[in-house]
Design a protein around this motif. Structure first.
Motif, PDB file in Angstrom:
ATOM      1  N   UNK A 163       1.701  -7.864   9.024  1.00  0.00           N
ATOM      2  CA  UNK A 163       0.257  -8.075   9.207  1.00  0.00           C
ATOM      3  C   UNK A 163      -0.433  -8.286   7.869  1.00  0.00           C
ATOM      4  N   UNK A 164      -0.040  -7.519   6.865  1.00  0.00           N
ATOM      5  CA  UNK A 164      -0.629  -7.675   5.534  1.00  0.00           C
ATOM      6  C   UNK A 164      -0.283  -9.039   4.943  1.00  0.00           C
ATOM      7  N   UNK A 165       0.942  -9.499   5.159  1.00  0.00           N
ATOM      8  CA  UNK A 165       1.336 -10.823   4.662  1.00  0.00           C
ATOM      9  C   UNK A 165       0.530 -11.911   5.380  1.00  0.00           C
ATOM     10  N   UNK A 166       0.321 -11.739   6.684  1.00  0.00           N
ATOM     11  CA  UNK A 166      -0.512 -12.703   7.425  1.00  0.00           C
ATOM     12  C   UNK A 166      -1.941 -12.714   6.907  1.00  0.00           C
ATOM     13  N   UNK A 167      -2.496 -11.522   6.628  1.00  0.00           N
ATOM     14  CA  UNK A 167      -3.837 -11.462   6.046  1.00  0.00           C
ATOM     15  C   UNK A 167      -3.873 -12.178   4.708  1.00  0.00           C
ATOM     16  N   UNK A 195      -6.998 -13.359   2.294  1.00  0.00           N
ATOM     17  CA  UNK A 195      -7.346 -12.044   1.761  1.00  0.00           C
ATOM     18  C   UNK A 195      -6.553 -11.804   0.482  1.00  0.00           C
ATOM     19  N   UNK A 196      -7.156 -11.155  -0.490  1.00  0.00           N
ATOM     20  CA  UNK A 196      -6.458 -10.910  -1.749  1.00  0.00           C
ATOM     21  C   UNK A 196      -5.305  -9.930  -1.529  1.00  0.00           C
ATOM     22  N   UNK A 228      -5.429  -6.715   1.015  1.00  0.00           N
ATOM     23  CA  UNK A 228      -4.491  -6.669   2.134  1.00  0.00           C
ATOM     24  C   UNK A 228      -3.627  -5.412   2.058  1.00  0.00           C
ATOM     25  N   UNK A 229      -3.177  -5.064   0.854  1.00  0.00           N
ATOM     26  CA  UNK A 229      -2.367  -3.861   0.679  1.00  0.00           C
ATOM     27  C   UNK A 229      -3.164  -2.613   1.019  1.00  0.00           C
ATOM     28  N   UNK A 230      -4.410  -2.558   0.577  1.00  0.00           N
ATOM     29  CA  UNK A 230      -5.257  -1.396   0.859  1.00  0.00           C
ATOM     30  C   UNK A 230      -5.581  -1.303   2.344  1.00  0.00           C
ATOM     31  N   UNK A 231      -5.851  -2.432   2.975  1.00  0.00           N
ATOM     32  CA  UNK A 231      -6.198  -2.448   4.400  1.00  0.00           C
ATOM     33  C   UNK A 231      -5.071  -1.881   5.260  1.00  0.00           C
TER      34      UNK A 231
END
Length: 88
Positions: free
Chosen positions: A11-15, A20-21, A25-28
């Motif tokens: 999901x973070x990679x998709x963001x 998204x920076x 993305x990592x923090x989210x």
């Protein structure tokens, strides 16, 4: 054990791909930025990188775990010989 899963990383990679920076993305998703950066570059997880070095395939391992747990629920204690027999 990390508090994030493979689906969180995906999901973070998709963001990240959606603009998204890396840091946001990592923090989210609660993932270390270095881990996200590494995985976005195509690196494998530790488990995935060593999968071919395991004695049992994932399916055999799951089958063994189910069998041991079923034996435990019946009140039996599997011996090493029985475990080896089930694996083969």
């Amino acid at each position: 054990m990390p508090a994030y899963s493979e689906s969180n990383i995906e999901s973070a990679i998709n963001d990240r791909l959606n603009g998204l920076s890396m840091r946001k993305a990592a923090a989210k998703w609660g993932i270390p930025e270095s881990t996200l950066r590494s995985r976005a570059l195509g690196n494998q997880s530790r488990a995935g990188a060593h999968r071919d070095q395991q004695r049992l395939s994932t399916d055999k391992e799951k089958r063994l775990v189910r069998w041991i747990l079923s034996q435990e629920s019946l009140g039996y204690c599997p011996t090493h010989r029985q475990v080896r027999y089930i694996v083969t």
